[in-house]
Design a protein around this motif. Structure first.
Motif, short mmCIF file in Angstrom:
data_model
loop_
_atom_site.label_atom_id
_atom_site.label_comp_id
_atom_site.label_asym_id
_atom_site.label_seq_id
_atom_site.Cartn_x
_atom_site.Cartn_y
_atom_site.Cartn_z
N UNK A 158 44.05 53.44 44.82
CA UNK A 158 44.19 52.56 45.98
C UNK A 158 42.85 52.27 46.64
N UNK A 159 41.93 53.23 46.60
CA UNK A 159 40.57 52.98 47.10
C UNK A 159 39.91 51.89 46.26
N UNK A 160 40.14 51.91 44.96
CA UNK A 160 39.58 50.88 44.08
C UNK A 160 40.17 49.51 44.39
N UNK A 161 41.47 49.44 44.61
CA UNK A 161 42.12 48.17 44.94
C UNK A 161 41.56 47.63 46.26
N UNK A 162 41.41 48.51 47.23
CA UNK A 162 40.86 48.10 48.52
C UNK A 162 39.44 47.58 48.37
N UNK A 163 38.64 48.25 47.53
CA UNK A 163 37.26 47.84 47.32
C UNK A 163 37.18 46.47 46.66
N UNK A 164 38.04 46.21 45.69
CA UNK A 164 38.06 44.90 45.04
C UNK A 164 38.37 43.81 46.06
N UNK A 165 39.33 44.05 46.94
CA UNK A 165 39.66 43.07 47.97
C UNK A 165 38.49 42.81 48.90
N UNK A 166 37.85 43.89 49.36
CA UNK A 166 36.69 43.74 50.25
C UNK A 166 35.56 43.00 49.54
N UNK A 167 35.36 43.29 48.26
CA UNK A 167 34.29 42.65 47.49
C UNK A 167 34.54 41.16 47.33
N UNK A 168 35.79 40.75 47.12
CA UNK A 168 36.09 39.31 47.05
C UNK A 168 35.90 38.64 48.40
N UNK A 169 36.17 39.37 49.47
CA UNK A 169 36.03 38.79 50.80
C UNK A 169 34.56 38.61 51.19
N UNK A 170 33.70 39.56 50.79
CA UNK A 170 32.29 39.53 51.21
C UNK A 170 31.36 39.01 50.12
N UNK A 171 31.68 39.25 48.85
CA UNK A 171 30.98 38.67 47.70
C UNK A 171 29.58 39.21 47.47
N UNK A 172 29.08 40.05 48.32
CA UNK A 172 27.75 40.63 48.16
C UNK A 172 27.87 42.14 48.02
N UNK A 173 27.11 42.72 47.09
CA UNK A 173 27.19 44.15 46.84
C UNK A 173 26.87 44.97 48.09
N UNK A 174 25.78 44.61 48.77
CA UNK A 174 25.37 45.36 49.96
C UNK A 174 26.44 45.30 51.04
N UNK A 175 26.97 44.12 51.27
CA UNK A 175 28.00 43.95 52.29
C UNK A 175 29.28 44.69 51.96
N UNK A 176 29.69 44.64 50.68
CA UNK A 176 30.92 45.31 50.26
C UNK A 176 30.80 46.82 50.37
N UNK A 177 29.66 47.36 49.93
CA UNK A 177 29.45 48.81 50.01
C UNK A 177 29.39 49.26 51.47
N UNK A 178 28.65 48.50 52.29
CA UNK A 178 28.52 48.86 53.70
C UNK A 178 29.87 48.85 54.41
N UNK A 179 30.67 47.82 54.17
CA UNK A 179 31.97 47.72 54.84
C UNK A 179 32.91 48.82 54.36
N UNK A 180 32.94 49.07 53.07
CA UNK A 180 33.82 50.10 52.54
C UNK A 180 33.40 51.48 53.01
N UNK A 181 32.10 51.74 53.02
CA UNK A 181 31.59 53.04 53.51
C UNK A 181 31.93 53.21 54.99
N UNK A 182 31.77 52.16 55.77
CA UNK A 182 32.08 52.25 57.19
C UNK A 182 33.56 52.57 57.41
N UNK A 183 34.41 51.90 56.66
CA UNK A 183 35.85 52.08 56.83
C UNK A 183 36.32 53.45 56.35
#
Length: 268
Positions: A174-199
Protein backbone atom coordinates in the motif's frame (compact mmCIF):
# COMPACT_ATOMS: atom_id res chain seq x y z
CA UNK A 1 -15.24 -7.28 -50.65
CA UNK A 2 -14.87 -9.10 -47.29
CA UNK A 3 -16.64 -8.02 -44.14
CA UNK A 4 -13.34 -6.96 -42.55
CA UNK A 5 -12.37 -4.88 -45.60
CA UNK A 6 -15.74 -3.21 -45.56
CA UNK A 7 -15.32 -2.32 -41.89
CA UNK A 8 -11.87 -0.87 -42.56
CA UNK A 9 -13.16 1.25 -45.43
CA UNK A 10 -16.03 2.48 -43.31
CA UNK A 11 -13.61 3.42 -40.50
CA UNK A 12 -15.21 0.83 -38.21
CA UNK A 13 -12.48 -1.84 -38.08
CA UNK A 14 -12.96 -4.33 -35.28
CA UNK A 15 -9.86 -4.41 -33.03
CA UNK A 16 -9.71 -8.21 -32.87
CA UNK A 17 -10.29 -8.68 -36.60
CA UNK A 18 -7.60 -6.17 -37.51
CA UNK A 19 -5.13 -7.52 -35.00
CA UNK A 20 -4.99 -4.40 -32.79
CA UNK A 21 -4.96 -5.41 -29.14
CA UNK A 22 -2.97 -2.56 -27.55
CA UNK A 23 -4.20 -0.48 -24.66
CA UNK A 24 -5.28 -3.36 -22.43
CA UNK A 25 -4.40 -3.59 -18.75
CA UNK A 26 -2.66 -6.97 -19.15
CA UNK A 27 -0.43 -5.62 -21.89
CA UNK A 28 0.28 -2.47 -19.88
CA UNK A 29 1.27 -4.55 -16.86
CA UNK A 30 3.55 -6.75 -18.96
CA UNK A 31 5.19 -3.65 -20.41
CA UNK A 32 5.74 -2.14 -16.97
CA UNK A 33 7.21 -5.42 -15.70
CA UNK A 34 9.74 -5.44 -18.53
CA UNK A 35 10.65 -1.78 -18.06
CA UNK A 36 11.12 -2.14 -14.30
CA UNK A 37 13.61 -4.99 -14.46
CA UNK A 38 15.72 -3.46 -17.24
CA UNK A 39 17.01 -0.67 -14.97
CA UNK A 40 19.28 -0.90 -11.92
CA UNK A 41 17.12 1.01 -9.44
CA UNK A 42 14.82 -1.84 -8.30
CA UNK A 43 17.75 -4.19 -7.71
CA UNK A 44 19.59 -1.56 -5.67
CA UNK A 45 16.46 -0.70 -3.67
CA UNK A 46 15.69 -4.33 -2.85
CA UNK A 47 19.30 -5.02 -1.88
CA UNK A 48 19.42 -1.94 0.36
CA UNK A 49 16.17 -2.99 2.03
CA UNK A 50 17.57 -6.46 2.61
CA UNK A 51 20.77 -5.13 4.20
CA UNK A 52 18.96 -2.58 6.38
CA UNK A 53 16.52 -5.26 7.57
CA UNK A 54 19.37 -7.59 8.51
CA UNK A 55 21.28 -4.94 10.45
CA UNK A 56 18.26 -3.37 12.15
CA UNK A 57 16.58 -6.59 13.28
CA UNK A 58 19.81 -8.06 14.67
CA UNK A 59 20.39 -4.81 16.56
CA UNK A 60 16.76 -4.73 17.76
CA UNK A 61 17.02 -8.23 19.24
CA UNK A 62 20.35 -7.44 20.87
CA UNK A 63 19.05 -4.25 22.52
CA UNK A 64 15.94 -6.06 23.78
CA UNK A 65 18.19 -8.65 25.45
CA UNK A 66 20.68 -6.14 26.87
CA UNK A 67 17.94 -3.91 28.31
CA UNK A 68 16.09 -6.98 29.63
CA UNK A 69 12.83 -5.92 27.97
CA UNK A 70 9.66 -8.00 28.46
CA UNK A 71 9.05 -10.92 26.12
CA UNK A 72 7.53 -9.79 22.82
CA UNK A 73 6.62 -11.41 19.49
CA UNK A 74 9.78 -12.01 17.46
CA UNK A 75 8.09 -10.39 14.46
CA UNK A 76 8.17 -7.02 16.21
CA UNK A 77 11.81 -6.70 15.14
CA UNK A 78 10.87 -6.87 11.46
CA UNK A 79 7.89 -4.55 11.89
CA UNK A 80 10.10 -1.95 13.59
CA UNK A 81 12.55 -2.04 10.66
CA UNK A 82 9.81 -0.85 8.30
CA UNK A 83 10.34 2.77 9.40
CA UNK A 84 13.56 2.58 7.36
CA UNK A 85 13.05 -0.11 4.72
CA UNK A 86 9.79 1.42 3.46
CA UNK A 87 11.80 4.19 1.81
CA UNK A 88 13.65 1.71 -0.38
CA UNK A 89 10.23 0.75 -1.75
CA UNK A 90 9.22 4.41 -2.03
CA UNK A 91 12.22 5.02 -4.32
CA UNK A 92 11.43 1.91 -6.33
CA UNK A 93 7.76 2.80 -6.84
CA UNK A 94 8.54 6.44 -7.57
CA UNK A 95 11.05 5.46 -10.25
CA UNK A 96 8.37 3.65 -12.28
CA UNK A 97 6.72 7.04 -12.81
CA UNK A 98 9.23 9.88 -12.52
CA UNK A 99 11.91 8.20 -14.64
CA UNK A 100 9.53 8.32 -17.61
CA UNK A 101 8.60 11.95 -17.04
CA UNK A 102 12.27 12.96 -16.74
CA UNK A 103 13.07 11.38 -20.12
CA UNK A 104 9.69 12.17 -21.77
CA UNK A 105 9.29 8.45 -22.49
CA UNK A 106 5.91 8.69 -20.75
CA UNK A 107 4.59 9.99 -24.07
CA UNK A 108 5.44 6.66 -25.66
CA UNK A 109 3.76 4.78 -22.83
CA UNK A 110 0.60 6.83 -23.25
CA UNK A 111 0.63 6.23 -27.00
CA UNK A 112 0.91 2.48 -26.50
CA UNK A 113 -1.75 2.49 -23.79
CA UNK A 114 -4.11 5.38 -24.56
CA UNK A 115 -6.42 4.50 -21.65
CA UNK A 116 -4.77 6.70 -19.02
CA UNK A 117 -6.07 4.80 -16.03
CA UNK A 118 -4.56 1.57 -17.35
CA UNK A 119 -1.10 3.14 -17.39
CA UNK A 120 -1.34 4.29 -13.79
CA UNK A 121 -3.08 1.14 -12.59
CA UNK A 122 -0.43 -1.09 -14.20
CA UNK A 123 2.34 0.81 -12.44
CA UNK A 124 0.46 0.70 -9.13
CA UNK A 125 -0.25 -3.03 -9.40
CA UNK A 126 3.35 -3.85 -10.31
CA UNK A 127 4.73 -1.72 -7.48
CA UNK A 128 2.26 -3.27 -5.04
CA UNK A 129 3.24 -6.79 -6.13
CA UNK A 130 6.94 -6.08 -5.71
CA UNK A 131 6.28 -4.26 -2.43
CA UNK A 132 4.27 -7.14 -0.99
CA UNK A 133 6.89 -9.73 -1.96
CA UNK A 134 9.75 -7.60 -0.65
CA UNK A 135 7.96 -6.79 2.60
CA UNK A 136 7.16 -10.45 3.26
CA UNK A 137 10.71 -11.60 2.46
CA UNK A 138 12.23 -8.90 4.65
CA UNK A 139 9.88 -9.90 7.46
CA UNK A 140 10.99 -13.54 7.27
CA UNK A 141 14.65 -12.52 7.15
CA UNK A 142 14.23 -10.19 10.11
CA UNK A 143 12.52 -12.84 12.20
CA UNK A 144 15.27 -15.36 11.44
CA UNK A 145 18.08 -12.94 12.29
CA UNK A 146 16.47 -11.44 15.39
CA UNK A 147 15.60 -14.76 17.03
CA UNK A 148 19.20 -15.48 18.08
CA UNK A 149 20.04 -12.08 19.63
CA UNK A 150 16.72 -12.01 21.51
CA UNK A 151 17.89 -15.04 23.54
CA UNK A 152 14.64 -15.77 25.30
CA UNK A 153 13.25 -12.23 25.17
CA UNK A 154 10.95 -13.06 22.25
CA UNK A 155 8.11 -15.49 21.67
CA UNK A 156 7.45 -17.52 18.53
CA UNK A 157 3.77 -18.17 17.96
CA UNK A 158 3.14 -19.43 14.45
CA UNK A 159 -0.18 -17.63 13.91
CA UNK A 160 1.33 -14.35 15.12
CA UNK A 161 4.42 -14.77 12.95
CA UNK A 162 2.35 -15.52 9.84
CA UNK A 163 0.09 -12.54 10.53
CA UNK A 164 2.99 -10.12 10.90
CA UNK A 165 4.70 -11.40 7.76
CA UNK A 166 1.52 -10.92 5.71
CA UNK A 167 0.71 -7.59 7.37
CA UNK A 168 4.18 -6.27 6.61
CA UNK A 169 3.74 -7.30 2.99
CA UNK A 170 0.34 -5.61 2.76
CA UNK A 171 1.61 -2.38 4.34
CA UNK A 172 4.60 -2.31 1.98
CA UNK A 173 2.31 -2.86 -1.01
CA UNK A 174 0.00 0.00 0.00
CA UNK A 175 2.96 2.34 0.56
CA UNK A 176 4.01 1.57 -3.03
CA UNK A 177 0.52 2.32 -4.37
CA UNK A 178 0.45 5.59 -2.46
CA UNK A 179 3.88 6.53 -3.81
CA UNK A 180 2.82 5.87 -7.41
CA UNK A 181 -0.19 8.15 -6.93
CA UNK A 182 1.93 10.92 -5.41
CA UNK A 183 4.49 10.54 -8.20
CA UNK A 184 1.83 10.95 -10.90
CA UNK A 185 0.49 14.01 -9.11
CA UNK A 186 3.90 15.73 -8.73
CA UNK A 187 5.84 14.16 -11.65
CA UNK A 188 9.24 15.10 -10.21
CA UNK A 189 11.45 12.69 -8.26
CA UNK A 190 12.50 15.28 -5.67
CA UNK A 191 8.94 16.44 -5.09
CA UNK A 192 7.54 12.91 -4.86
CA UNK A 193 10.20 11.74 -2.39
CA UNK A 194 9.86 14.89 -0.28
CA UNK A 195 6.07 14.65 -0.10
CA UNK A 196 6.06 10.93 0.66
CA UNK A 197 8.78 11.30 3.30
CA UNK A 198 6.89 14.17 4.92
CA UNK A 199 3.66 12.20 5.03
CA UNK A 200 5.17 8.91 6.22
CA UNK A 201 7.87 10.07 8.61
CA UNK A 202 8.32 13.80 9.16
CA UNK A 203 4.71 14.70 9.94
CA UNK A 204 4.20 11.89 12.51
CA UNK A 205 7.46 12.88 14.24
CA UNK A 206 6.37 16.51 14.39
CA UNK A 207 2.94 15.69 15.80
CA UNK A 208 4.35 13.33 18.45
CA UNK A 209 7.05 15.84 19.34
CA UNK A 210 4.57 18.67 19.81
CA UNK A 211 2.22 16.40 21.73
CA UNK A 212 -1.27 17.22 22.91
CA UNK A 213 -4.45 15.16 22.57
CA UNK A 214 -5.53 16.74 19.27
CA UNK A 215 -2.20 16.30 17.48
CA UNK A 216 -1.76 12.78 18.80
CA UNK A 217 -5.28 11.92 17.63
CA UNK A 218 -4.42 13.21 14.14
CA UNK A 219 -1.18 11.21 14.18
CA UNK A 220 -3.13 8.03 14.90
CA UNK A 221 -4.68 8.23 11.42
CA UNK A 222 -1.47 8.86 9.46
CA UNK A 223 -0.19 6.02 7.21
CA UNK A 224 2.95 5.04 9.12
CA UNK A 225 1.24 5.20 12.53
CA UNK A 226 -1.84 3.26 11.51
CA UNK A 227 0.40 0.85 9.60
CA UNK A 228 2.30 0.19 12.80
CA UNK A 229 -0.95 -0.58 14.59
CA UNK A 230 -1.92 -2.95 11.79
CA UNK A 231 1.41 -4.80 11.69
CA UNK A 232 1.99 -5.07 15.44
CA UNK A 233 -1.60 -6.09 16.24
CA UNK A 234 -0.83 -5.88 19.96
CA UNK A 235 -4.24 -4.64 21.09
CA UNK A 236 -2.94 -1.15 21.90
CA UNK A 237 -4.34 0.55 18.82
CA UNK A 238 -7.26 2.97 19.23
CA UNK A 239 -9.25 0.90 16.71
CA UNK A 240 -9.44 -2.72 15.47
CA UNK A 241 -6.89 -4.09 12.99
CA UNK A 242 -9.50 -4.22 10.23
CA UNK A 243 -10.16 -0.51 10.68
CA UNK A 244 -6.42 0.15 10.53
CA UNK A 245 -6.28 -1.68 7.20
CA UNK A 246 -9.26 0.30 5.88
CA UNK A 247 -7.55 3.58 6.81
CA UNK A 248 -4.44 2.48 4.92
CA UNK A 249 -6.59 1.62 1.90
CA UNK A 250 -8.17 5.07 2.05
CA UNK A 251 -4.74 6.73 2.02
CA UNK A 252 -3.58 4.60 -0.92
CA UNK A 253 -6.85 5.17 -2.79
CA UNK A 254 -6.76 8.93 -2.21
CA UNK A 255 -3.20 9.18 -3.54
CA UNK A 256 -4.12 7.02 -6.54
CA UNK A 257 -7.11 9.22 -7.40
CA UNK A 258 -5.06 12.40 -7.00
CA UNK A 259 -2.48 11.06 -9.43
CA UNK A 260 -5.17 9.99 -11.88
CA UNK A 261 -6.81 13.43 -11.70
CA UNK A 262 -3.54 15.13 -12.63
CA UNK A 263 -2.78 12.59 -15.36
CA UNK A 264 -6.15 13.10 -17.01
CA UNK A 265 -5.98 16.87 -16.64
CA UNK A 266 -2.38 17.48 -17.75
CA UNK A 267 -1.61 14.30 -19.68
CA UNK A 268 2.10 14.01 -20.62
Amino acid sequence: MSAVSADVNDGRCDRTACGHTGGGLVGAFASEWTKLWTIRTPYVCLLVGLIVTAIFTFYYGSIARINDKPIQPVGNASVSSVILTQFALVILAMTTVTSEYSTSSVRTSLLWVPIRHHVQLAKALLSALVGFAAGAVWAVLGIALAWGPFQGHASFELHKVVYQILAMGVYSALVCVMTVGVSFALRMAAGAVAMTFFLLSALPSMLVGLGGPVLLAINAYLPQTVGGYFMLANGKAPFPDVVSLLILLVWAGAAHMAGLFVLRRRDA
